[in-house]
Design an enzyme around this catalytic site. Structure first.
Site, PDB file in Angstrom:
ATOM      1  CB  CYS A  38      -0.721  -0.231   0.841  1.00  0.00           C
ATOM      2  SG  CYS A  38      -2.365   0.909   1.083  1.00  0.00           S
ATOM      3  CG  ASP A 160      -4.085  -1.009  11.002  1.00  0.00           C
ATOM      4  OD1 ASP A 160      -3.279  -1.239  11.667  1.00  0.00           O
ATOM      5  OD2 ASP A 160      -3.930  -0.139  10.123  1.00  0.00           O
TER       6      ASP A 160
END
Length: 236
Positions: A38, A160
């Protein structure tokens, strides 16, 4: 405590792996973990992922607070040279649903990752505007939060520590998700990828800062991370 857990000769990781495997339905097969890189923002980043060929490539779109932010025009230029077999993921923070749907429907991105305060109403409305998959990122620190994260109409869930903090959380809470349907992010790198995959088997490992040097994507680190995921998958 079970007799198995009392045995000091059995590594904790092996015990956890055994417990999770026992939770699987008989005859079920755990799919190989995939990898997402990412925060791509430069042509050099695309050249690196084209060489490494991760499964997903993430782009942070129109979010200036991020140092990895890019505009839609930049996205279009980067997407032109991105290998077709990799899926482009647009990362958004409280963006207008119409803007997100437009990028999905024009095939500039293949999936949208929602990293802000998007609620279920927002996600449901966005799903009316596009048939493309949606990923909801959720901050978790307890088993209850993990379970609650899947009460969503989004197609995928990303777990996360704090939505881009780059820190790990207590992975033992992941046993609340026995079917491994999640993207795992936060503090992951070549030093702990093997542990994460062998014990918890997330659907996708999501990396960003750990494959950077001085704030820029590092080709060698990207290649090493992708290799680590692929090599670990062969041993399960």
């Amino acid at each position: 405590m079970s007799e198995e857990n009392k045995d000091p000769g059995i590594p904790k990781a092996r015990i956890l792996k055994s417990q999770i495997q026992k939770s699987q339905p008989p005859g079920s097969k755990i799919p190989k973990t995939k990898i997402k890189i990412c925060g791509l923002s430069r042509m050099e980043d695309i050249e690196a992922v084209n060489e490494a060929c991760p499964d997903y490539c993430g782009f942070i779109i129109n979010y200036p607070p991020s140092k990895r932010n890019i505009s839609v025009d930049q996205l279009a230029e980067l997407k032109k040279i991105l290998r077709k077999e990799m899926k482009a993921v647009g990362v958004f923070v409280d963006a207008h649903a119409e803007s997100v749907a437009k990028l999905l429907n024009e095939d500039l991105i293949d999936l949208a990752q929602l990293h802000g305060n998007e609620d279920e109403t927002y996600i449901a409305n966005l799903k009316k505007l596009t048939a493309k998959p949606l990923i909801k990122a959720v901050k978790v620190s307890t088993e209850e939060e993990v379970k609650k994260a899947f009460d969503t109409v989004a197609d995928e869930v990303l777990l996360d520590h704090g939505k881009g903090t780059g820190k790990t959380f207590d992975w033992s809470i992941l046993k609340a998700v026995p079917d491994h349907r999640y993207f795992l992010a936060g503090g992951l790198g070549t030093e702990n990828i093997k542990e994460a995959i062998q014990i918890y088997h997330p659907a996708v490992i999501d990396l960003s800062s750990s494959v950077e040097t001085d704030g820029k994507k590092d080709r060698k680190k990207i290649l090493a991370a992708v290799k680590a995921v692929r090599d670990t998958g062969k041993t399960i």
